[in-house]
Design a protein around this motif. Structure first.
Motif, PDB file in Angstrom:
ATOM      1  N   GLU A  50       0.618  -0.853   0.239  1.00 37.09           N
ATOM      2  CA  GLU A  50       0.065  -0.205   0.156  1.00 37.09           C
ATOM      3  C   GLU A  50       0.936   1.443  -0.142  1.00 37.09           C
ATOM      4  N   HIS A  51       2.140   1.246   0.934  1.00 37.75           N
ATOM      5  CA  HIS A  51       2.725   2.102   0.331  1.00 37.75           C
ATOM      6  C   HIS A  51       3.302   3.013  -0.315  1.00 37.75           C
ATOM      7  N   SER A  52       3.736   1.772  -1.658  1.00 39.79           N
ATOM      8  CA  SER A  52       3.918   2.597  -3.194  1.00 39.79           C
ATOM      9  C   SER A  52       2.280   2.740  -3.974  1.00 39.79           C
ATOM     10  N   ALA A  53       1.033   1.814  -3.355  1.00 40.07           N
ATOM     11  CA  ALA A  53       0.373   1.545  -4.290  1.00 40.07           C
ATOM     12  C   ALA A  53      -0.185   3.838  -3.989  1.00 40.07           C
ATOM     13  N   ILE A  54      -0.468   3.817  -2.750  1.00 39.90           N
ATOM     14  CA  ILE A  54      -0.724   5.406  -2.916  1.00 39.90           C
ATOM     15  C   ILE A  54       1.138   6.474  -3.052  1.00 39.90           C
ATOM     16  N   SER A  55       2.114   6.272  -3.167  1.00 40.61           N
ATOM     17  CA  SER A  55       3.240   6.475  -3.559  1.00 40.61           C
ATOM     18  C   SER A  55       2.630   7.014  -5.361  1.00 40.61           C
ATOM     19  N   ILE A  56       2.506   5.559  -6.156  1.00 42.00           N
ATOM     20  CA  ILE A  56       2.261   5.427  -6.848  1.00 42.00           C
ATOM     21  C   ILE A  56       1.133   6.986  -7.659  1.00 42.00           C
ATOM     22  N   CYS A  57       0.053   6.651  -7.250  1.00 41.96           N
ATOM     23  CA  CYS A  57      -0.399   8.458  -7.128  1.00 41.96           C
ATOM     24  C   CYS A  57      -0.011   9.348  -6.581  1.00 41.96           C
ATOM     25  N   VAL A  58       0.310   9.608  -5.875  1.00 41.36           N
ATOM     26  CA  VAL A  58       1.316  10.875  -5.972  1.00 41.36           C
ATOM     27  C   VAL A  58       1.645  11.118  -7.359  1.00 41.36           C
ATOM     28  N   GLY A  59       2.842  10.121  -7.422  1.00 42.70           N
ATOM     29  CA  GLY A  59       3.816  10.241  -8.543  1.00 42.70           C
ATOM     30  C   GLY A  59       2.866  10.811  -9.810  1.00 42.70           C
ATOM     31  N   ALA A  60       1.920  10.443 -10.445  1.00 41.01           N
ATOM     32  CA  ALA A  60       0.890  10.260 -11.448  1.00 41.01           C
ATOM     33  C   ALA A  60       0.416  11.493 -10.619  1.00 41.01           C
TER      34      ALA A  60
ATOM     35  N   GLU B 277       2.421   7.566   5.921  1.00 44.80           N
ATOM     36  CA  GLU B 277       3.133   8.571   5.663  1.00 44.80           C
ATOM     37  C   GLU B 277       3.289   9.123   4.679  1.00 44.80           C
ATOM     38  N   VAL B 278       2.512   8.556   3.663  1.00 40.25           N
ATOM     39  CA  VAL B 278       2.433   9.391   2.305  1.00 40.25           C
ATOM     40  C   VAL B 278       0.853  10.101   1.806  1.00 40.25           C
ATOM     41  N   LEU B 279       0.191   9.952   3.533  1.00 41.92           N
ATOM     42  CA  LEU B 279      -0.924  11.241   3.148  1.00 41.92           C
ATOM     43  C   LEU B 279      -0.726  12.383   3.042  1.00 41.92           C
ATOM     44  N   PRO B 280       0.057  12.884   4.131  1.00 44.72           N
ATOM     45  CA  PRO B 280      -0.246  14.474   4.248  1.00 44.72           C
ATOM     46  C   PRO B 280       1.099  14.384   3.163  1.00 44.72           C
ATOM     47  N   ILE B 281       1.814  14.262   2.854  1.00 45.36           N
ATOM     48  CA  ILE B 281       2.432  14.233   1.005  1.00 45.36           C
ATOM     49  C   ILE B 281       1.166  14.435   0.426  1.00 45.36           C
ATOM     50  N   ALA B 282       0.753  13.861   0.083  1.00 44.20           N
ATOM     51  CA  ALA B 282      -0.204  14.289  -0.788  1.00 44.20           C
ATOM     52  C   ALA B 282      -0.796  15.324  -0.535  1.00 44.20           C
ATOM     53  N   SER B 283      -1.311  15.853   0.791  1.00 44.82           N
ATOM     54  CA  SER B 283      -2.296  17.019   0.960  1.00 44.82           C
ATOM     55  C   SER B 283      -1.370  18.055   1.010  1.00 44.82           C
ATOM     56  N   GLY B 284       0.028  17.582   1.397  1.00 47.05           N
ATOM     57  CA  GLY B 284       0.977  18.685   0.926  1.00 47.05           C
ATOM     58  C   GLY B 284       0.971  19.401  -0.355  1.00 47.05           C
ATOM     59  N   MET B 285       1.057  18.316  -0.959  1.00 49.31           N
ATOM     60  CA  MET B 285       1.387  18.551  -2.559  1.00 49.31           C
ATOM     61  C   MET B 285      -0.294  18.798  -3.280  1.00 49.31           C
ATOM     62  N   ARG B 286      -1.039  19.128  -2.628  1.00 52.38           N
ATOM     63  CA  ARG B 286      -1.897  19.063  -3.539  1.00 52.38           C
ATOM     64  C   ARG B 286      -2.762  18.185  -4.228  1.00 52.38           C
ATOM     65  N   LEU B 287      -2.728  17.547  -4.261  1.00 55.18           N
ATOM     66  CA  LEU B 287      -2.440  16.292  -5.143  1.00 55.18           C
ATOM     67  C   LEU B 287      -4.297  15.908  -4.914  1.00 55.18           C
ATOM     68  N   PRO B 288      -4.820  15.849  -5.902  1.00 51.76           N
ATOM     69  CA  PRO B 288      -6.534  15.590  -5.939  1.00 51.76           C
ATOM     70  C   PRO B 288      -7.093  14.225  -6.327  1.00 51.76           C
ATOM     71  N   ILE B 289      -5.910  13.341  -4.999  1.00 51.27           N
ATOM     72  CA  ILE B 289      -6.287  11.687  -5.442  1.00 51.27           C
ATOM     73  C   ILE B 289      -7.764  11.550  -4.994  1.00 51.27           C
ATOM     74  N   VAL B 290      -8.392  10.553  -4.914  1.00 53.01           N
ATOM     75  CA  VAL B 290      -9.718   9.613  -4.436  1.00 53.01           C
ATOM     76  C   VAL B 290      -9.151   8.335  -4.013  1.00 53.01           C
ATOM     77  N   MET B 291      -9.597   8.063  -2.985  1.00 53.80           N
ATOM     78  CA  MET B 291      -8.553   7.314  -2.166  1.00 53.80           C
ATOM     79  C   MET B 291     -10.985   6.210  -1.364  1.00 53.80           C
ATOM     80  N   PHE B 292     -10.691   4.857  -1.893  1.00 52.46           N
ATOM     81  CA  PHE B 292     -12.195   4.510  -1.598  1.00 52.46           C
ATOM     82  C   PHE B 292     -10.914   3.466   0.173  1.00 52.46           C
ATOM     83  N   ASP B 293     -11.525   3.698   1.417  1.00 49.00           N
ATOM     84  CA  ASP B 293     -11.375   2.898   2.318  1.00 49.00           C
ATOM     85  C   ASP B 293     -12.617   1.813   2.654  1.00 49.00           C
ATOM     86  N   VAL B 294     -12.319   1.080   2.853  1.00 45.89           N
ATOM     87  CA  VAL B 294     -13.113   0.246   3.145  1.00 45.89           C
ATOM     88  C   VAL B 294     -13.432   0.116   5.308  1.00 45.89           C
TER      89      VAL B 294
END
Lengths: 394, 308
Positions: A59-69, A90-107
């Motif tokens: 999952e760490h890489s999954a969200i990091s892939i989302c950051v790059g994309a 760790e990557v969640l605040p990076i995604a928000s700090g970089m202002r990246l509009p990634i959309v995630m579903f968490d069950v």
């Protein structure tokens, strides 16, 4: 324009994703989210979507892939649960700090230990202050509707923030429900194309993403801007809800008020327990008890003043947290409601219930006991036990 | 055909002067040589580390080409996402040009914390070049031992004292680990620029994941003079401490053979990080290091089908 289907919550989310057809999906399997990933992998294999689908090694890489994309300019999605979200943390605040509009579903699923695959909200509550927008859903229909709207909220120029949408594990994710599914073309028109600011892949205008910012830099200004952006999400989500009502006939607020107009006793809940609680409210109303319910939809940003406005005339209010708070002043939702009431100068007696941890069943009798406690509190004006574990084995 | 030094000198540096890396830093030399080897426009990703913190101090940037950093252990995943976006947009006709993708990480982010992310990206066949600038310790945080730190080296977490003589164990063989993924993997040194450029060009041209492990001496961490960086890189190669070789889809090839025998002690001795090995009491460590080097060289000779 829409089709009624009998599908699980996970299948409803997969339907929404297929219609949105993001450019990039980076994922990793974890129960009870896995069905979404599996369904999407099938759409990819059948050529029904053109998405670049990356089954990552964690999952760490999954969200990091989302950051790059997302930084590259693509519309990007992921799904996860529990330990998966914890590994992403760790990557969640990076995604928000970089202002990246990634959309995630968490069950929603409990966090170990003991390892437990069933529902509570300890996964996403642990991520509530990572700068992500959080939207919760009572059932499969809401999960579907919220996920589609999340794209527009996240990508709005005044917001530009990652957004996570939730539903309860198993009770919703694996339960077959009635879901109205919109036509792909309708959804595609609703979400439109992503227009990214400063995409990394603009080779003519090279930009540096993820800069270092130390002492004497702009860190606080970035954070202040983020705070404003997430506040903007309240207004934007209501605008998006209005547009969504036009294509679906369903309109959502920041939270749902159920029989709150004249309510004397109110319960505040998140996700599927709202459904159980509504039947209790109906039963109590038949008996003449003025019961009401508030169901949180948008938890981050927190609609503080709006919630206080809705409950200020109540005689007593119970806040239900499906997460162990580990502090004797109560769970996270309780703390937020308490602070909101204090700030607005509203002194309604508040009481907290911790319930449903690790998938523990929540019965109508439990919720009835909560309302009956509220009646007692209203009579005495005193909260004898501020935090109660509901449905615990003796 | 490998570019000539004249051709390389005429190409603009994509990492511009004015960055804040230390005097004599091996990493910046490696990065500039690798970037000059790309015949297409290039997008750079970097792990957290010296390179990243010294080249992107907001609101400035030393990068004349698109650059992204997100965290320490996820540079390979981050660039996987960038490449996925590139592929998606190319399919839609939103991007026309051909682009090379390169990822830079120090040895900490390559050998240790980022190994999983790197391995995952290689297994998925991601078309990029990963360059490890190997300075053999966590230099950015102040010289701590990593999986790349050689046996016997002093670092602030492999101290020297009565109970031990620096790092107790050998470094891991990262080049072979990456070669085992089946793509292109090579070991290079900035001292042998032609060999490095040849490997970087090959890596960029290879259709699939490519890995370059490039020795990048760190004057601060190795305790060597700042004007001797390239010389120490050269001696590492000449002493066979750092063999120059490549592995193309499992086929090993030694790309440079030192002309004369040089004991590793000659390379180690002038470095402050190894000075305790000169004591008689630590002679067994020195011998063990030499034994390991000979073993690795003989293995490479055998793997590449050569006789000497």
């Amino acid at each position: 324009m829409s089709t009624v289907k009998a599908i699980t919550g996970d299948a409803a989310v997969a339907e929404a994703m297929r219609s949105i057809e993001p450019d990039v999906v980076g994922v990793y399997p974890i129960t009870p989210q896995t069905i979404i990933v599996e369904a999407y992998a099938e759409y990819v294999a059948r050529g029904e979507v053109q998405t670049e689908f990356i089954p990552a090694e964690s999952e760490h890489s999954a969200i990091s892939i989302c950051v790059g994309a997302a930084a590259a300019g693509a519309r990007t999605m992921t799904c996860t649960s529990s330990q998966g979200l914890a590994l992403m943390w760790e990557v969640l605040p990076i995604a928000s700090g970089m202002r990246l509009p990634i959309v995630m579903f968490d069950v929603n699923r409990a966090i170990s230990a003991p390892i437990n695959i069933h529902c509570d909200h300890s996964d996403t509550m642990g991520a509530r202050d990572t700068g992500w927008i959080q939207i919760y859903s009572e059932n499969a229909q809401e999960a579907y509707d919220n996920f589609i709207q999340a794209v527009r909220i996240a990508e709005h120029p005044d917001v530009q923030l990652p957004t996570m949408v939730m539903m309860d594990g198993f009770v919703i994710s694996h339960a077959i429900q009635r879901v109205e599914v919109l036509d792909d073309a309708v959804v595609k028109k609703f979400v439109g194309e992503r227009k990214a600011d400063y995409p990394l892949l603009d080779m003519d205008n090279p930009v540096t993403w993820g800069s270092f910012d130390g002492l004497g830099g702009w860190f606080m200004e970035f954070k202040k801007d983020q705070m404003q952006a997430i506040e903007n999400a309240k207004r934007v989500s209501l605008e998006v809800a209005k547009d969504y009502a036009k294509i679906s006939g369903r309109e959502y607020g920041l939270f749902e008020s159920y029989k709150m107009d004249d309510a004397e006793y109110a319960v505040i809940v998140i996700n599927s327990t709202a459904g159980t609680a509504k039947t209790v409210v109906d039963t109590l109303r038949d008996r003449g008890v003025k019961a009401g319910l508030i169901k949180i939809r948008m938890y981050r940003p927190f609609p503080a003043s709006e919630i206080v406005e809705a409950l200020k005339n109540c005689k007593a209010v119970a806040v239900m947290d499906r997460v162990p708070g580990y502090v004797d002043i109560g769970g996270p939702l309780f703390e937020d409601v308490q602070v909101a009431c204090y700030q607005e100068g509203v002194n309604v007696p508040l009481v907290n219930y911790i319930y449903g941890l690790g998938g523990r069943d929540i019965l109508t009798s439990h919720i009835e006991s909560v309302y009956s406690d509220l009646e007692k509190i209203a009579k005495t004006g005193k909260v004898a036990t501020p935090v109660t574990y509901l449905g615990i084995k003796e | 055909m490998v570019a000539t030094i004249k051709e390389l000198s005429e190409k603009q540096d994509l990492l511009s002067p004015g960055h804040r890396l230390c005097a004599g830093c091996g990493a910046s030399i490696v990065v500039r040589m690798v970037l000059k080897s790309s015949k297409k426009p290039v997008v750079v990703a970097s792990a957290t580390g010296c390179l990243e913190v010294s080249t992107t101090i907001y609101p400035f940037t030393a990068w004349r080409t698109p650059f992204i950093h997100s965290a320490f252990e996820n540079a390979s995943a981050t660039i996987s996402g960038v490449i996925a976006a590139y592929d998606a947009m190319k399919k839609k006709g939103k991007i026309k040009e051909d682009i090379n993708f390169v990822c830079f990480g120090g040895d900490g982010s390559t050998f240790d914390i980022g190994l999983q992310s790197l391995s995952g990206a290689f297994e998925r066949g991601t078309n990029f070049v990963y360059v490890c600038y190997d300075n053999e310790a966590y230099m950015n945080t102040g010289i701590q031992r990593s999986g790349a730190t050689p046996m016997g080296a002093w670092t602030t977490t492999s101290e020297v004292g009565k109970a031990q003589a620096g790092k107790r164990v050998h470094r891991k063989n990262m080049t072979e680990i990456m070669a085992a993924h089946g793509g292109y993997a090579a070991q290079a040194s900035p001292s042998h620029w032609r060999d490095l450029v040849m490997k970087a060009e090959k890596a960029f041209e290879y259709d699939g994941p490519a890995f370059l492990n490039v020795l990048a001496p760190c004057p601060r961490g190795w305790r060597i003079p700042t004007d001797q960086t390239v010389e120490f890189a050269r001696q590492a190669v000449e002493s066979k401490y750092w063999p120059l070789y490549e592995v193309m889809e499992g086929e090993h090839k030694i790309t440079y053979k030192p002309k004369k025998e040089i004991a590793v002690a000659e390379w180690l001795s002038p470095q402050g990080r190894f000075k305790h090995l000169l004591k008689d009491a630590n002679q067994p460590v020195m011998t063990e290091i030499q034994t390991q080097i000979d073993k690795e060289w003989n293995r490479l000779i055998k793997m590449s089908g050569e006789t000497t």
